[in-house]
Design a protein around this motif. Structure first.
Motif, mmCIF file in Angstrom:
data_model
loop_
_atom_site.group_PDB
_atom_site.id
_atom_site.type_symbol
_atom_site.label_atom_id
_atom_site.label_comp_id
_atom_site.label_asym_id
_atom_site.label_seq_id
_atom_site.Cartn_x
_atom_site.Cartn_y
_atom_site.Cartn_z
ATOM 1 N N SER A 1 -36.963 8.409 27.769
ATOM 2 C CA SER A 1 -38.175 9.206 27.872
ATOM 3 C C SER A 1 -39.320 8.372 28.451
ATOM 4 N N LYS A 2 -40.063 8.991 29.340
ATOM 5 C CA LYS A 2 -41.192 8.300 29.958
ATOM 6 C C LYS A 2 -42.228 7.965 28.890
ATOM 7 N N ALA A 3 -42.804 6.810 29.024
ATOM 8 C CA ALA A 3 -43.864 6.352 28.142
ATOM 9 C C ALA A 3 -43.370 6.037 26.740
ATOM 10 N N CYS A 4 -42.097 6.167 26.524
ATOM 11 C CA CYS A 4 -41.538 5.800 25.222
ATOM 12 C C CYS A 4 -40.884 4.423 25.366
ATOM 13 N N VAL A 5 -41.332 3.521 24.539
ATOM 14 C CA VAL A 5 -40.884 2.134 24.710
ATOM 15 C C VAL A 5 -39.876 1.707 23.647
ATOM 16 N N VAL A 6 -39.309 2.701 22.975
ATOM 17 C CA VAL A 6 -38.366 2.375 21.904
ATOM 18 C C VAL A 6 -37.102 1.741 22.492
ATOM 19 N N LYS A 7 -36.668 0.719 21.812
ATOM 20 C CA LYS A 7 -35.440 0.047 22.229
ATOM 21 C C LYS A 7 -34.499 -0.021 21.046
ATOM 22 N N LYS A 8 -33.259 -0.124 21.378
ATOM 23 C CA LYS A 8 -32.299 -0.409 20.321
ATOM 24 C C LYS A 8 -31.177 -1.251 20.886
ATOM 25 N N ARG A 9 -30.539 -1.965 20.039
ATOM 26 C CA ARG A 9 -29.430 -2.798 20.506
ATOM 27 C C ARG A 9 -28.274 -2.732 19.525
ATOM 28 N N GLU B 1 -36.265 -0.782 17.632
ATOM 29 C CA GLU B 1 -37.573 -1.411 17.771
ATOM 30 C C GLU B 1 -38.543 -0.424 18.404
ATOM 31 N N GLY B 2 -39.629 -0.182 17.732
ATOM 32 C CA GLY B 2 -40.632 0.734 18.255
ATOM 33 C C GLY B 2 -40.535 2.108 17.633
ATOM 34 N N THR B 3 -41.449 2.942 17.999
ATOM 35 C CA THR B 3 -41.509 4.297 17.475
ATOM 36 C C THR B 3 -41.507 5.293 18.617
ATOM 37 N N HIS B 4 -40.680 6.293 18.510
ATOM 38 C CA HIS B 4 -40.623 7.311 19.557
ATOM 39 C C HIS B 4 -41.954 8.047 19.653
ATOM 40 N N THR B 5 -42.378 8.275 20.857
ATOM 41 C CA THR B 5 -43.646 8.974 21.068
ATOM 42 C C THR B 5 -43.409 10.421 21.459
ATOM 43 N N HIS B 6 -42.203 10.874 21.198
ATOM 44 C CA HIS B 6 -41.834 12.223 21.616
ATOM 45 C C HIS B 6 -40.815 12.759 20.632
ATOM 46 N N PRO B 7 -40.664 14.072 20.574
ATOM 47 C CA PRO B 7 -39.657 14.636 19.688
ATOM 48 C C PRO B 7 -38.260 14.365 20.198
#
Length: 307
Positions: free
Chosen positions: A174-182, A198-204
């Motif tokens: 998602s654009k502008a969403c910087v959530v990562k996972k590994r 890592e991070g929080t989703h900025t979208h549903p």
DNA sequence: CGGCTTTGACCTGCGC
DNA sequence: GCGCAGGTCAAAGCCG
């Protein structure tokens, strides 16, 4: 639901199996071997099940995974992103306190203690700086990339030291969403997958209001405070939405008395009656409507679909 | 053709 | 400063 989605659902709904045994990865120990399957009662198939939170978290709290201080396992160092015990430095220093025989040894001991404190402070600062909006959990699954309803793009893969399995890096598409996972597999038990968000989703969640069963996994949460809990759940796709876990973990790590189940004190982890109507990317947003009912009285209820 | 994965290169932080 | 390991970038290739 379009045909493609329906087919996906059908595929995912099949062949659900239970696993009530979980090998604890190196670096963790479990002081209690509770029969999780029995406690949770994931038995009925093709039925919507209701589980009261106390029963689940009774189990959770009786089987904490405690990072072993002596461990050098990359898994344990990864998932524990804060000191195992807030007072660990003071504990260790006090435990090493020796009764000096003379002034010289007193000075030596003091110097050593000062050095140790300095090191501990540096470690604390380092770990504090590293503590982003991050948490990890492990699942027992044959699938590397656990589908949590979000769309992820793989952007890297690196070999892990002392492990035959590489670590995969994913980013939310998602654009502008910087959530990562590994993802990485435990070198000791290849069936165990360590997932770090890592991070929080900025979208549903892209796929909302639909709970889709995939395979059953044994899941262990790491609370960012060195504690962890494990239990077995039939995995509902999207339930691993991160704010939902984050709330729980925050609650857990904020608990002063670790012997008191934090979720029995407050339960941000589970949907409250008032929150059910909202769409905040939490559990209630991900489960299909029939799965969400008004919690009875003050009792929070968790719903799982079983095969 | 767009979106995704793969993978080698590059960057950064840390310990020695 | 150097080496190492973790994390990220980005070009190339794959696939639907």
């Amino acid at each position: 639901m379009d045909k493609k989605e329906e087919q996906k659902t059908d595929n995912l709904m099949g062949n659900t199996t239970f696993s009530n045994q979980m090998n604890i990865p190196a670096g963790f120990s479990t002081p209690c071997e509770a029969d999780e399957k029995e406690d949770l009662g994931f038995i009925d198939m093709l039925n919507l099940q209701e589980y009261t939170i106390p029963s689940i978290f009774d189990c959770l709290l009786t089987t904490p995974l405690i990072p072993s201080p002596a461990s050098t396992n990359p898994v344990s160092s990864e998932v524990v992103n804060s000191p195992a015990t807030p007072n660990s430095s003071s504990i260790s220093s006090s435990s090493t306190e020796a009764v000096p025989n003379d002034n010289q040894s007193t000075e030596t001991v003091e110097k050593e203690e000062q050095n140790q404190e300095k090191i501990n402070k540096q470690l604390k600062t380092k770990k504090k700086n590293q503590r982003k909006d991050r948490f990890a959990f492990i699942t027992k699954s044959e699938v590397d990339h656990l589908d949590d309803g979000y769309k992820w793009r793989k952007y890297g893969q690196k070999p892990v030291k002392n492990s035959p399995f590489p670590r995969s890096y994913y980013r939310c598409t998602s654009k502008a969403c910087v959530v990562k996972k590994r993802f990485e597999r435990s070198s000791d038990d290849p069936s165990i997958v360590v997932t770090t968000y890592e991070g929080t989703h900025t979208h549903p969640c892209p796929i909302m209001h639909r709970g889709i069963l995939q395979e059953t996994t044994t899941t262990t949460f790491f609370d960012g405070g060195g504690g962890a809990s494990s239990f077995i759940i039939p995995r509902v796709l999207h339930y691993q939405q991160q704010p939902y876990f984050h709330n729980y973990l925050t609650s857990f790590s904020n608990t002063n008395n670790s012997s008191i189940p934090p979720l029995l004190q407050e339960t941000p982890f589970w949907p409250s009656a008032s929150s059910l109507a909202r769409d905040h990317g939490l559990l209630q947003d991900m489960l299909p409507f029939p799965m969400l009912k008004e919690p009875k009285e003050e009792q929070n209820i968790c719903y799982f679909l079983t095969d």
